[in-house]
Design a protein around this motif. Sequence first.
Motif, PDB file in Angstrom:
ATOM      1  N   THR A  81      21.856  -9.047 -21.001  1.00 61.37           N
ATOM      2  CA  THR A  81      21.915  -7.339 -21.209  1.00 61.37           C
ATOM      3  C   THR A  81      21.196  -6.721 -20.565  1.00 61.37           C
ATOM      4  N   LYS A  82      21.545  -6.139 -20.042  1.00 66.42           N
ATOM      5  CA  LYS A  82      20.528  -5.242 -18.951  1.00 66.42           C
ATOM      6  C   LYS A  82      20.459  -3.840 -18.651  1.00 66.42           C
ATOM      7  N   LEU A  83      19.424  -3.045 -18.471  1.00 68.19           N
ATOM      8  CA  LEU A  83      19.296  -1.804 -17.972  1.00 68.19           C
ATOM      9  C   LEU A  83      20.488  -1.521 -17.311  1.00 68.19           C
ATOM     10  N   PHE A  84      21.394  -0.330 -17.347  1.00 70.45           N
ATOM     11  CA  PHE A  84      22.395  -0.398 -16.499  1.00 70.45           C
ATOM     12  C   PHE A  84      22.028   0.308 -14.621  1.00 70.45           C
ATOM     13  N   ASN A  85      21.571  -0.367 -13.523  1.00 73.82           N
ATOM     14  CA  ASN A  85      21.328   0.363 -12.208  1.00 73.82           C
ATOM     15  C   ASN A  85      21.171  -0.768 -11.444  1.00 73.82           C
ATOM     16  N   GLU A  86      21.885   0.093 -10.051  1.00 72.37           N
ATOM     17  CA  GLU A  86      22.744  -1.744  -9.284  1.00 72.37           C
ATOM     18  C   GLU A  86      22.663  -2.595  -8.740  1.00 72.37           C
ATOM     19  N   HIS A  87      20.880  -2.666  -8.866  1.00 69.54           N
ATOM     20  CA  HIS A  87      20.621  -4.209  -8.791  1.00 69.54           C
ATOM     21  C   HIS A  87      21.094  -4.988  -9.928  1.00 69.54           C
ATOM     22  N   LYS A 140      28.018  -0.282 -21.280  1.00 70.40           N
ATOM     23  CA  LYS A 140      28.163   0.709 -22.417  1.00 70.40           C
ATOM     24  C   LYS A 140      27.004   1.772 -22.601  1.00 70.40           C
ATOM     25  N   HIS A 141      27.455   3.207 -23.102  1.00 70.82           N
ATOM     26  CA  HIS A 141      26.804   4.016 -23.627  1.00 70.82           C
ATOM     27  C   HIS A 141      25.422   3.605 -24.742  1.00 70.82           C
ATOM     28  N   ASP A 142      24.141   3.551 -24.520  1.00 70.06           N
ATOM     29  CA  ASP A 142      23.318   2.956 -25.231  1.00 70.06           C
ATOM     30  C   ASP A 142      24.112   3.698 -27.247  1.00 70.06           C
ATOM     31  N   THR A 143      24.611   4.853 -27.402  1.00 74.71           N
ATOM     32  CA  THR A 143      24.891   5.057 -28.580  1.00 74.71           C
ATOM     33  C   THR A 143      26.133   5.579 -28.527  1.00 74.71           C
ATOM     34  N   ILE A 158      30.274   5.178  -9.772  1.00 73.57           N
ATOM     35  CA  ILE A 158      30.722   4.382 -11.050  1.00 73.57           C
ATOM     36  C   ILE A 158      29.223   5.524 -12.075  1.00 73.57           C
ATOM     37  N   ARG A 159      28.629   5.639 -10.922  1.00 76.52           N
ATOM     38  CA  ARG A 159      26.884   7.237 -11.858  1.00 76.52           C
ATOM     39  C   ARG A 159      28.073   8.179 -12.417  1.00 76.52           C
ATOM     40  N   GLN A 160      28.676   8.719 -11.275  1.00 77.54           N
ATOM     41  CA  GLN A 160      29.489   9.994 -11.649  1.00 77.54           C
ATOM     42  C   GLN A 160      30.223   9.934 -13.288  1.00 77.54           C
ATOM     43  N   LEU A 161      31.191   8.730 -12.676  1.00 74.07           N
ATOM     44  CA  LEU A 161      31.513   8.400 -14.202  1.00 74.07           C
ATOM     45  C   LEU A 161      31.205   8.637 -15.541  1.00 74.07           C
ATOM     46  N   LEU A 162      29.637   7.905 -15.444  1.00 76.59           N
ATOM     47  CA  LEU A 162      28.894   7.547 -16.754  1.00 76.59           C
ATOM     48  C   LEU A 162      28.047   8.366 -16.897  1.00 76.59           C
ATOM     49  N   HIS A 163      27.882   9.803 -15.828  1.00 73.60           N
ATOM     50  CA  HIS A 163      27.598  10.919 -15.928  1.00 73.60           C
ATOM     51  C   HIS A 163      28.153  11.750 -15.368  1.00 73.60           C
ATOM     52  N   PRO A 164      30.004  12.905 -16.399  1.00 74.93           N
ATOM     53  CA  PRO A 164      29.918  13.274 -16.327  1.00 74.93           C
ATOM     54  C   PRO A 164      29.229  14.827 -15.344  1.00 74.93           C
ATOM     55  N   PHE A 165      27.940  15.348 -15.549  1.00 73.38           N
ATOM     56  CA  PHE A 165      27.904  16.080 -16.089  1.00 73.38           C
ATOM     57  C   PHE A 165      26.511  16.395 -14.743  1.00 73.38           C
ATOM     58  N   ILE A 166      26.683  15.195 -13.644  1.00 75.64           N
ATOM     59  CA  ILE A 166      25.805  14.805 -13.540  1.00 75.64           C
ATOM     60  C   ILE A 166      25.097  15.778 -11.833  1.00 75.64           C
ATOM     61  N   LYS A 167      26.251  16.105 -11.892  1.00 76.05           N
ATOM     62  CA  LYS A 167      25.923  17.317 -10.028  1.00 76.05           C
ATOM     63  C   LYS A 167      25.489  18.561 -10.870  1.00 76.05           C
ATOM     64  N   GLY A 178      23.093  18.096 -12.512  1.00 76.86           N
ATOM     65  CA  GLY A 178      21.522  18.264 -13.304  1.00 76.86           C
ATOM     66  C   GLY A 178      21.544  17.218 -14.890  1.00 76.86           C
ATOM     67  N   ARG A 179      22.253  17.107 -15.293  1.00 80.61           N
ATOM     68  CA  ARG A 179      22.769  16.512 -16.620  1.00 80.61           C
ATOM     69  C   ARG A 179      23.124  15.298 -16.543  1.00 80.61           C
ATOM     70  N   GLU A 180      22.353  14.256 -17.573  1.00 79.15           N
ATOM     71  CA  GLU A 180      22.821  12.831 -17.437  1.00 79.15           C
ATOM     72  C   GLU A 180      23.246  12.574 -19.305  1.00 79.15           C
ATOM     73  N   SER A 181      23.887  11.684 -18.954  1.00 79.49           N
ATOM     74  CA  SER A 181      24.982  11.514 -20.755  1.00 79.49           C
ATOM     75  C   SER A 181      23.940  10.687 -20.997  1.00 79.49           C
ATOM     76  N   GLY A 182      22.354   9.539 -21.218  1.00 79.78           N
ATOM     77  CA  GLY A 182      22.049   9.013 -21.858  1.00 79.78           C
ATOM     78  C   GLY A 182      21.770   7.920 -21.011  1.00 79.78           C
ATOM     79  N   LEU A 183      21.357   6.598 -21.620  1.00 80.49           N
ATOM     80  CA  LEU A 183      20.550   5.150 -21.209  1.00 80.49           C
ATOM     81  C   LEU A 183      22.462   4.669 -21.025  1.00 80.49           C
ATOM     82  N   TYR A 184      22.391   3.630 -20.275  1.00 84.29           N
ATOM     83  CA  TYR A 184      23.860   3.228 -20.278  1.00 84.29           C
ATOM     84  C   TYR A 184      22.559   1.285 -20.016  1.00 84.29           C
ATOM     85  N   ILE A 185      23.927   0.723 -20.625  1.00 88.37           N
ATOM     86  CA  ILE A 185      23.254  -0.343 -20.591  1.00 88.37           C
ATOM     87  C   ILE A 185      24.388  -1.576 -19.695  1.00 88.37           C
TER      88      ILE A 185
END
Length: 255
Positions: free
Chosen positions: A27-33, A48-51, A91-100, A102-109
Amino acid sequence: MKRTLGKWEQNMSLQQHPHIAKHIPETKLFNEHHLDDLLSRCPSVYVKHDTTGQGRAIFKIHKNADGTYYINGFTIQGKPIQKTVLNVNEIRQLLHPFIKLGRESGLYILQEDIQSHTQNGQPFSIRVHVQQLKNDWVIGGMYGTIANETVTESGIVNPHRGAHVMTIAEVLSQTKNKRNQKNTIKRIEEIATAAAKVIYSVLPNREYGMDFGLNQNGTPILFEVNTTPGISGFAKIENKALWKRIIMLRKMQST
């Protein structure tokens, strides 16, 4: 406000227990690397969303030969999605639909896909209900779920996403472990009670719901711990004995 225990904090806590650490997915925190690293070693991974629960905000991802990513799963609103995207930003835009905005949906793993499948290739999981009773931990019950045919490709096994609930014997009879059910159940019970003690030290509750799979070697793998577990799945089994047992144990907890 009641504290929650996210999947990432769960993972960090369970990793500290040498025996349990052998039975949880990488298990890792979500990022490109981390995404590309896991995909270089695994055919597919889960984001997966964290919560979030109930099969929402969970995606299965694999990388195509041309470097694009194929995503199959459910958005944070629970909407099914199958899509090929060019890069991690999409992918990040799917995870955070309101990122445009400036709002993220929380942590993903990120978690490796351990491919918990029946002999017919259907994804399955096992729910274990663990309850505290007189300073000890007991198994209230367990049941199996097999993915609905329409979401078999995504491998997302959740009754809220149409998965079929059945007895633990019924689901194990469809796996490579069908001749060794007692040993498999015993190992799951041992891991579940040990994990309950670990999670209790971080977020004390009187019961937990734990989701397991079996890898290709038949080893039980603990996907995650639900700290506010429902028991409606047990009510879907024709024989209500396990549901009644959980209710009985709850009454005993209160005496």
